[in-house]
Motif scaffolding. Structure first.
Motif, PDB file in Angstrom:
ATOM      1  N   SER A  73       0.805  -1.012   0.106  1.00 39.51           N
ATOM      2  CA  SER A  73       0.109   0.013  -0.036  1.00 39.51           C
ATOM      3  C   SER A  73       0.755   1.289   0.097  1.00 39.51           C
ATOM      4  O   SER A  73       0.530   2.096  -0.705  1.00 39.51           O
ATOM      5  CB  SER A  73      -1.035   0.034   1.224  1.00 39.51           C
ATOM      6  N   ASN A  74       2.027   1.254   0.897  1.00 43.99           N
ATOM      7  CA  ASN A  74       2.700   2.533   1.041  1.00 43.99           C
ATOM      8  C   ASN A  74       3.757   2.799  -0.157  1.00 43.99           C
ATOM      9  O   ASN A  74       3.779   3.969  -0.602  1.00 43.99           O
ATOM     10  CB  ASN A  74       3.675   2.333   2.267  1.00 43.99           C
ATOM     11  N   VAL A  75       4.172   1.782  -0.983  1.00 47.26           N
ATOM     12  CA  VAL A  75       4.868   2.001  -1.934  1.00 47.26           C
ATOM     13  C   VAL A  75       4.514   1.423  -3.373  1.00 47.26           C
ATOM     14  O   VAL A  75       4.646   2.195  -4.410  1.00 47.26           O
ATOM     15  CB  VAL A  75       6.275   1.198  -1.785  1.00 47.26           C
ATOM     16  N   GLU A  76       3.563   0.557  -3.323  1.00 48.22           N
ATOM     17  CA  GLU A  76       3.299   0.035  -4.735  1.00 48.22           C
ATOM     18  C   GLU A  76       1.721   0.368  -5.022  1.00 48.22           C
ATOM     19  O   GLU A  76       1.025  -0.024  -5.666  1.00 48.22           O
ATOM     20  CB  GLU A  76       3.387  -1.513  -4.683  1.00 48.22           C
ATOM     21  N   ASN A  77       1.210   1.279  -4.252  1.00 53.09           N
ATOM     22  CA  ASN A  77      -0.171   1.806  -4.357  1.00 53.09           C
ATOM     23  C   ASN A  77      -1.377   0.878  -4.446  1.00 53.09           C
ATOM     24  O   ASN A  77      -2.366   1.140  -5.219  1.00 53.09           O
ATOM     25  CB  ASN A  77      -0.007   2.682  -5.596  1.00 53.09           C
ATOM     26  N   MET A  78      -1.143  -0.220  -3.677  1.00 52.88           N
ATOM     27  CA  MET A  78      -2.311  -1.195  -3.469  1.00 52.88           C
ATOM     28  C   MET A  78      -3.407  -0.454  -2.821  1.00 52.88           C
ATOM     29  O   MET A  78      -2.819   0.263  -1.699  1.00 52.88           O
ATOM     30  CB  MET A  78      -1.915  -2.441  -2.974  1.00 52.88           C
ATOM     31  N   ARG A 123      -8.317  -1.617   0.890  1.00 52.44           N
ATOM     32  CA  ARG A 123      -9.052  -2.470   1.029  1.00 52.44           C
ATOM     33  C   ARG A 123      -8.452  -3.898   0.462  1.00 52.44           C
ATOM     34  O   ARG A 123      -8.848  -4.958   1.081  1.00 52.44           O
ATOM     35  CB  ARG A 123     -10.453  -2.151   0.302  1.00 52.44           C
ATOM     36  N   ASP A 124      -7.817  -3.744  -0.584  1.00 50.31           N
ATOM     37  CA  ASP A 124      -7.172  -4.938  -1.290  1.00 50.31           C
ATOM     38  C   ASP A 124      -6.037  -5.440  -0.302  1.00 50.31           C
ATOM     39  O   ASP A 124      -5.889  -6.955  -0.102  1.00 50.31           O
ATOM     40  CB  ASP A 124      -6.757  -4.240  -2.805  1.00 50.31           C
ATOM     41  N   LEU A 125      -5.220  -4.617   0.221  1.00 48.90           N
ATOM     42  CA  LEU A 125      -4.238  -5.048   1.506  1.00 48.90           C
ATOM     43  C   LEU A 125      -5.040  -5.832   2.437  1.00 48.90           C
ATOM     44  O   LEU A 125      -4.584  -6.861   2.712  1.00 48.90           O
ATOM     45  CB  LEU A 125      -3.548  -3.659   1.950  1.00 48.90           C
ATOM     46  N   LEU A 126      -6.143  -5.450   3.047  1.00 51.00           N
ATOM     47  CA  LEU A 126      -6.608  -6.122   4.197  1.00 51.00           C
ATOM     48  C   LEU A 126      -7.188  -7.295   3.453  1.00 51.00           C
ATOM     49  O   LEU A 126      -6.959  -8.566   4.330  1.00 51.00           O
ATOM     50  CB  LEU A 126      -8.034  -5.268   4.486  1.00 51.00           C
ATOM     51  N   VAL A 127      -7.602  -7.420   2.350  1.00 52.31           N
ATOM     52  CA  VAL A 127      -7.945  -8.934   1.831  1.00 52.31           C
ATOM     53  C   VAL A 127      -6.912  -9.697   1.548  1.00 52.31           C
ATOM     54  O   VAL A 127      -6.769 -10.982   1.964  1.00 52.31           O
ATOM     55  CB  VAL A 127      -8.837  -8.828   0.547  1.00 52.31           C
ATOM     56  N   GLU A 128      -5.972  -9.229   1.258  1.00 48.30           N
ATOM     57  CA  GLU A 128      -4.575  -9.922   1.001  1.00 48.30           C
ATOM     58  C   GLU A 128      -3.947 -10.392   2.237  1.00 48.30           C
ATOM     59  O   GLU A 128      -3.454 -11.543   2.447  1.00 48.30           O
ATOM     60  CB  GLU A 128      -3.455  -9.071   0.203  1.00 48.30           C
ATOM     61  N   VAL A 129      -3.951  -9.548   3.402  1.00 49.03           N
ATOM     62  CA  VAL A 129      -3.377 -10.108   4.712  1.00 49.03           C
ATOM     63  C   VAL A 129      -4.517 -11.084   5.245  1.00 49.03           C
ATOM     64  O   VAL A 129      -3.763 -12.111   5.607  1.00 49.03           O
ATOM     65  CB  VAL A 129      -3.366  -8.911   5.580  1.00 49.03           C
ATOM     66  N   ASN A 145      -0.871   8.071   3.350  1.00 48.92           N
ATOM     67  CA  ASN A 145      -0.632   7.164   2.378  1.00 48.92           C
ATOM     68  C   ASN A 145      -2.015   6.746   1.969  1.00 48.92           C
ATOM     69  O   ASN A 145      -2.220   5.481   1.482  1.00 48.92           O
ATOM     70  CB  ASN A 145       0.265   5.877   2.881  1.00 48.92           C
ATOM     71  N   TYR A 146      -2.957   7.298   2.285  1.00 50.50           N
ATOM     72  CA  TYR A 146      -4.364   6.968   2.074  1.00 50.50           C
ATOM     73  C   TYR A 146      -4.808   6.675   0.621  1.00 50.50           C
ATOM     74  O   TYR A 146      -4.275   7.540  -0.309  1.00 50.50           O
ATOM     75  CB  TYR A 146      -5.116   8.146   2.366  1.00 50.50           C
ATOM     76  N   THR A 147      -5.330   5.533   0.278  1.00 52.43           N
ATOM     77  CA  THR A 147      -5.363   5.105  -1.074  1.00 52.43           C
ATOM     78  C   THR A 147      -6.650   4.590  -1.372  1.00 52.43           C
ATOM     79  O   THR A 147      -7.052   4.423  -2.861  1.00 52.43           O
ATOM     80  CB  THR A 147      -4.616   3.945  -1.663  1.00 52.43           C
ATOM     81  N   THR A 148      -7.579   4.931  -0.530  1.00 53.19           N
ATOM     82  CA  THR A 148      -8.948   4.382  -0.935  1.00 53.19           C
ATOM     83  C   THR A 148      -9.888   5.545  -0.657  1.00 53.19           C
ATOM     84  O   THR A 148      -9.718   6.520  -0.103  1.00 53.19           O
ATOM     85  CB  THR A 148      -9.514   3.341  -0.068  1.00 53.19           C
TER      86      THR A 148
END
Length: 128
Positions: A61-66, A69-75, A125-128
């Motif tokens: 999320s911080n570097v690759e702009n995921m 919400r997608d990061l939470l699912v991936e984790v 680093n907010y992305t959503t």
């Protein structure tokens, strides 16, 4: 509970703080509830287990702009979530996104600080 300011810039010539930075997510914009804790409860893992995996993947999320919400699912997947759990987690994420509000108290403080000629910065680093 929130962090009022994350960063102070000290003006050495004037011997005073000149800049105050605020985080966006969780300070200026508030979540209606702790989405991570709800996910932890669904998965049946500890906060420590969640934190270890989340921290190891947060660069997405911080570097690759995921998107967050997608990061939470991936984790969740990395922690062994079933398809049924993933569906519930996605529903909770959407509910959380729909329940966000602006922290009007902090916005008033920012306006006040600005009127005193402080520089105000937003860090995120907010992305959503």
């Amino acid at each position: 509970m929130f962090c009022l300011a994350l960063f102070f810039d000290f003006d050495k010539k004037k011997k005073m703080i000149s800049t105050i930075a605020f985080d966006y997510n969780g300070v200026i914009e508030l979540n209606g509830f702790d989405v991570r804790q709800k996910i932890i409860d669904i998965l049946g893992v500890t906060r420590q287990e969640w934190s270890e995996v989340y921290t190891s993947m947060n660069h997405l999320s911080n570097v690759e702009n995921m998107e967050s919400r997608d990061l939470l699912v991936e984790v969740s997947c990395k922690l062994g979530a079933t398809l049924e759990q993933i569906e519930k987690i996605r529903e909770i994420i959407i509910e959380s996104e729909n329940s966000k509000t602006l922290n009007l108290g902090i916005l008033e403080i920012i306006k006040f600080l600005k009127s005193l000629d402080y520089n105000i910065a937003l860090i995120s680093n907010y992305t959503t």
